[in-house]
Enzyme design. Sequence first.
Site, PDB file in Angstrom:
ATOM      1  N   CYS A 413       0.860  -1.184   0.000  1.00 32.02           N
ATOM      2  CA  CYS A 413       0.000   0.000   0.000  1.00 32.02           C
ATOM      3  C   CYS A 413       0.893   1.229   0.000  1.00 32.02           C
ATOM      4  O   CYS A 413       2.119   1.134  -0.068  1.00 32.02           O
ATOM      5  CB  CYS A 413      -0.966  -0.001   1.178  1.00 32.02           C
ATOM      6  SG  CYS A 413      -0.214   0.359   2.777  1.00 32.02           S
ATOM      7  N   HIS A 579      -5.876   6.376   8.744  1.00 28.82           N
ATOM      8  CA  HIS A 579      -4.597   6.547   9.432  1.00 28.82           C
ATOM      9  C   HIS A 579      -3.746   7.528   8.643  1.00 28.82           C
ATOM     10  O   HIS A 579      -4.070   7.869   7.498  1.00 28.82           O
ATOM     11  CB  HIS A 579      -3.862   5.208   9.587  1.00 28.82           C
ATOM     12  CG  HIS A 579      -3.673   4.480   8.303  1.00 28.82           C
ATOM     13  ND1 HIS A 579      -4.637   3.664   7.758  1.00 28.82           N
ATOM     14  CD2 HIS A 579      -2.636   4.438   7.432  1.00 28.82           C
ATOM     15  CE1 HIS A 579      -4.210   3.143   6.629  1.00 28.82           C
ATOM     16  NE2 HIS A 579      -3.003   3.605   6.391  1.00 28.82           N
TER      17      HIS A 579
END
Length: 659
Positions: A413, A579
Amino acid sequence: MSTVEASAAASPQTGLRVRVQKLGTALSNMVMPNIGAFIAWGLITALFIKAGWLQGIFPALRDPDGWVAKLGGWGAYDGAGIVGPMITYLLPILIGYTGGRMIHGNRGAVVGAIATIGVVTGADVPMFMGAMIMGPLGGWAMKKLDALWDGKIRPGFEMLVDNFSAGILGMILAIFGFFGIGPIVSSFTRAAGNAVDFLVNNDLLPLTSILIEPAKVLFLNNAINHGVLTPLGTTQALETGKSILFLLEANPGPGLGILLAYMAFGRGIARASAPGAAIIQFFGGIHEIYFPYVLMKPKLIIAAILGGMTGVFVNVLFGSGLRAPAAPGSIIAVYAQTASGSFLGVTLSVFGAAAVSFAVAALLLKTDRATDEPDLAAATAEMEAMKGKKSSVASALVGAGRGGTISTIVFACDAGMGSSAMGASVLRRKIQKAGFGDVTVTNSAISNLSDTYDLVVSHRDLTARARQKTPSAAHVSVEDFMGSPRYDEIVEQLKQANADSTPAPAAPATEDAPVGDADVLPVSAIVLNGTGSTAAQAIDEAGALLVAAGAVEPSYVGAMHEREGSVSTYMGNGLAIPHGTNEAKTAIRRTGISFVRYPQPIDWNGKPAEFVVGIAGAGNDHMALLTRIAHVFLDKDRVAQLRAATTAEEIQAVLNAGE
């Protein structure tokens, strides 16, 4: 416009596309299993109607009292043949039965069929649209009714209740369809037919290609084809013996022209694979094979549109059409359904469309200034992500990576924190349960990838970047991190690739650090009824809890928005885990998480988010937390416990429970 605002602005469009795709898939799933019946009806029509093939070949069969007239329902047997009853009753009931079965198995199928007969007899046009409404409605209603007394029926009375509940519900829905839905759908069908006549009479029908050709590449074609064109075309064919509408989407010419242009002016693997793709597309009728070639060079959609417009224009000019849907869109299926007297027009429409799309695509490819070789594999991954499942025909052309056994898998990611860690945890669990304990599954930021992995899993929006770092690996794109169907495909791929190796025993489950620890998730960081109504507001709420708990600096909240603006943090199963970015780790004081539950799911980039877990991980010690959260949200019972919890302490207990 900020990154967050841009993301929020794009979300409704993405959500709309997904919803239309789901609608198209549902319509397709009702029609496609019954295409054989449509073809049978088309062949019977072509052979036995008054203007059919048999009478054109054998004049002696024109007898109005003969067996051909009896089967076709004309002459002395007007309306008493096979053609009329098949399209009026058989085909809609099959669609309704299939739609009900999709929702609630055999019981839903039976009630869906009963409901469909009501709408069929309550209308004066073929009720394909009505069947697509009543079939699923019957299945849904039966499912809800069964749920009311599930487990409450006394032994010995199950069959009585089951049979009478289905019969009574079917009766009610049939009456509702007869008086309610039937007339409404009849009016809509006539209005839509009038709109088509208007387009034809004013020479505007070719303009439909401006919508249809891009919709095909975006996998929205099923909603258009099976939801509108097939029902309208079938009604038109019943009246006139043929319909041009069957060729608006199924014409293989535009795709063939694009693939021929790649054969002549393409480069690299795109050029090498184009001949095979052309054969599959033109003769096999699998149009999705050319979609990656358009996605590589989006401007080629112009070639598809102009080619499609040419094909429609030729069919309008010659008054040609098909008797029934051509499915799949193969030239063989097209000719099998071509009406007598339409072969010249249909042929010219197919090859005229191919010629125009070839000329336009060739010009665009030849004048393209790009020097890099087009990435067909990345385009194929993008197509599969839009489709929502693996394309076997497209993948066969571009290959599957370096080949051989698979021993290392990495979930990549943008920052290598939340999304990849959770995805890797879910995938690792599936792989270990399948007996491949020797296959390592890790996670990493894309920037830290090296070309040493056998398989790379990433979000669809990041696959192209991941492929640049690991060109020799096989790549899989996902959207739903928690429950993606691609994970099962990876397991199947492991079974094939590692068939000669001895499966290792599943690794024993390890205890993870408790996320319910007061230092990590204090009661003050748990909110049972979130107040936000958008993803941006939910991020603010989860971030503010982290700040209040002393886990992060206030600037970390902005980094959470920045992270969301690049790739969605929606995980699946109603969970989002916003996040910060990799650069924002300096704003983290200590590892912490926050938990917010929303009474009404929030639209998170087109997906419903009921639980929002804010994450701040100092170092790598948050990985165990994500693993435990993933295991919780893979368990329906524990998710139900989170949903039913009335205190923050109950939330802590669920998240902190063992495996």
